[in-house]
Design an enzyme around this catalytic site. Sequence first.
Site, short mmCIF file in Angstrom:
data_model
loop_
_atom_site.label_atom_id
_atom_site.label_comp_id
_atom_site.label_asym_id
_atom_site.label_seq_id
_atom_site.Cartn_x
_atom_site.Cartn_y
_atom_site.Cartn_z
N HIS A 1 0.75 -1.11 -0.12
CA HIS A 1 0.02 0.16 -0.11
C HIS A 1 1.05 1.23 -0.09
O HIS A 1 0.77 2.13 -0.81
CB HIS A 1 -0.78 0.05 1.40
CG HIS A 1 -1.67 1.07 1.41
ND1 HIS A 1 -2.91 1.28 1.03
CD2 HIS A 1 -1.38 2.34 1.67
CE1 HIS A 1 -3.65 2.49 1.27
NE2 HIS A 1 -2.47 3.23 1.82
N GLU A 2 1.67 1.33 1.14
CA GLU A 2 2.39 2.64 1.06
C GLU A 2 3.28 2.76 -0.10
O GLU A 2 3.63 4.01 -0.36
CB GLU A 2 3.49 2.60 2.15
CG GLU A 2 2.54 2.61 3.65
CD GLU A 2 1.48 3.51 3.66
OE1 GLU A 2 1.75 4.87 3.03
OE2 GLU A 2 0.50 3.56 4.17
N HIS B 1 1.90 4.54 -2.77
CA HIS B 1 1.83 6.06 -2.76
C HIS B 1 3.25 6.43 -3.28
O HIS B 1 3.10 7.54 -4.06
CB HIS B 1 1.82 6.42 -1.46
CG HIS B 1 0.43 6.51 -0.65
ND1 HIS B 1 -0.60 7.19 -1.19
CD2 HIS B 1 -0.28 6.00 0.43
CE1 HIS B 1 -1.58 7.16 -0.26
NE2 HIS B 1 -1.50 6.39 0.84
N HIS C 1 3.40 6.66 -7.00
CA HIS C 1 2.57 7.90 -7.45
C HIS C 1 3.38 9.00 -7.35
O HIS C 1 3.38 10.03 -8.20
CB HIS C 1 1.49 8.12 -6.56
CG HIS C 1 0.27 8.93 -7.09
ND1 HIS C 1 -0.86 9.35 -6.23
CD2 HIS C 1 0.06 9.46 -8.32
CE1 HIS C 1 -1.83 10.19 -6.90
NE2 HIS C 1 -1.15 10.41 -8.17
#
Length: 708
Positions: free
Chosen positions: A497-498, A501, A504
Amino acid sequence: MKNAIPLFILALMVVACKNSKEKEDPNQTEEQMNKIENPLLSESTLPYGAPDFSKIKDEHFKAAMLEGIEQQKKAVEAIANSEEEPTFENTVLALEKSGELLNKSSQIFYALAAANTNEILQAVEAEMAPKFAAQNDMIYLNDKLFKRFKTLHDKKEDLNLDAESLKLLKEYYEDFEIAGANLSSADKEKLRQYNEKIATLTTKFGRTLLDANNAGGVTFTDKAELAGVDEDFLKSKEHKDGNGWTIPLQNTTQQPLLQSMENRASREKLFKAAWHRADQGANNTSEIIKELVEVRAQKAKLLGFNNFAEWSLQKTMAKTPEKVNDFFSGLIPAATAKAEAEAAEIQKMIKAKGQNFTLEPWDWNYYAEMVRKQKYDLDENQIKPYFEINNVLEKGVFYAANKLYGITYKPRTDIPTYHEDVKVYELFEEDGEPLGLFYTDYFARPSKSGGAWMDNFVTQSKLYNKKPVIYNVCNYPKPANGEPALLTYDEVETMFHEFGHALHGFFANQKYPSLSGTAVARDFVEFPSQFNENWALYPEVLKNYALHYKTGEQIPHALIDKIKNSGTFNQGYSLTENLAASNLDMQWHTISSDKKIDDVDAFEKEALQRTKLDVVHAVPPRYRSTYFSHIFAGGYAAGYYSYSWTEMLHHDAYNWFENNGGMTRKNGQRFRDMVLSRGNTMNMEEMYKNWRGSAPKIGPMLKARGLK
């Protein structure tokens, strides 16, 4: 979670301030000498302009940020008082270029304040919070400055700007209006007072909660009380004198150890310590909450809105509290019905084990694990040996990024870090072109806030030829010396998940730093991160990283099948606890300015009753109000719903991948080009539709959760 940064930073630049190196003057004051010696006042000589933590000291931050504030004030005054006709270059671009030093120093400061704080940094944070709020007001409540932006905005179609420059102008103009630029002078002064108070209270909440988390750790002196708990974990928590074990609290309501604790009294003790950590004694946050929501409501009224949520949601995909509540109503009945069915199953398991008590929250995870073993023959302890932390990162997270986007990596042991647990990697494009630096800080410690997040030390910007320097922070239990760090599957997903980010941010391809990478709507920013979780269980990826830490054996197919088959297990509980927290957030921030809250606990109970999220007694909200850091100390006030909103996006997006060949370079590149690299250069709904071919649908999310 994308770590929240104070609003004013969005208006700042990202390049480091170049400081000329002059010879020392014996007549210089001590303050001037300190400025010269302060590494934050000059450009870093490290690769990518990474912060040089071998030189940066705690006392450097305040001086650098105060200097940065003064530099930006002078720049803004020059723009606002200019007698030249406003142009994009002398107004919009000039504001974008203001505050170089302030942005650089505050980005590094807030990274340490969250991940490795101390009394010095906490004092600086408390002192600077109202100054930052005032700085934001200095920009957005400046009549002359706003007039120049309005002049440009009114004739924007005649300026012949490229698409990104036009978007920058529109974003700034909207930010001025949202911030209160159209208020009278008297109302602006009231607003300044509200903003300063909000900044002070949010900082106080965060500091108090950190103290509450640290003070709330539960000590056990009899090993029988900890029956069932992993021996390696206990070694890491044993007192130096050998006379007990202290279990630290994680930021959520439910604590990981509740899944394995055999002693019911111990489970209750740990759960209640978490539940009551911040509602009594010196670390009670209730009064802060009451004052904070009242000031936020008053601010919203002053700005012409019925409540804070209406004001806060203006630049999101959802737009209004009503749309958020409609979204909730499409999920709550299915979620709570599923949770009720799960509770009935767990109650049967309790009875089958010869017990006759009623299921309580502290029992759920322990007996749910038994149900999972019975239904799916899956034991978390069976799979943890295959999830060694370095394998998960390098052979899992990085491997998936390579397959989708061509990304490669190498460790950088020559880059100084702020803590011994931090590791640094350099990432590269498929053709070997440098992409940026990536820092990992995975283990829990008392100086670190709870949860997991991503942020930048350096933000990508073509305007200043800056490549990204990004960090991920988690709170995994640190093993005893010499022992491997073995993760639960939830912790594996958190790492994916992290890094979503991070991707992105790494793939950002913007000219202007304030539009770069993750500077997107709050209910879109969690989409790339949640989407990246899908690759944790993708067969090709899972087989590559899920290797037994002792034997190197690949995870057996039977275990993979069990993990997949159990994918919809306990999803009623999981979604209900999240919706309960999201609902609390929205209820707190739809309070009108004339309503007085006397009792935080009573308000919380009534809020859950109103939306029927209390129907399953054993499913508490993921966060109680008193330790809900996202909304009272972070940037998610009236925004916690975004985790469920973006879950809808990520399941819908993964459905597209499934229907178009899955994990391929072609699909990854298309997703990168059309979504991950676009930053905030276009409308989020339009961006998603252009890539997906249609608006997002909720069906794939309900199916993935086993609710359809």
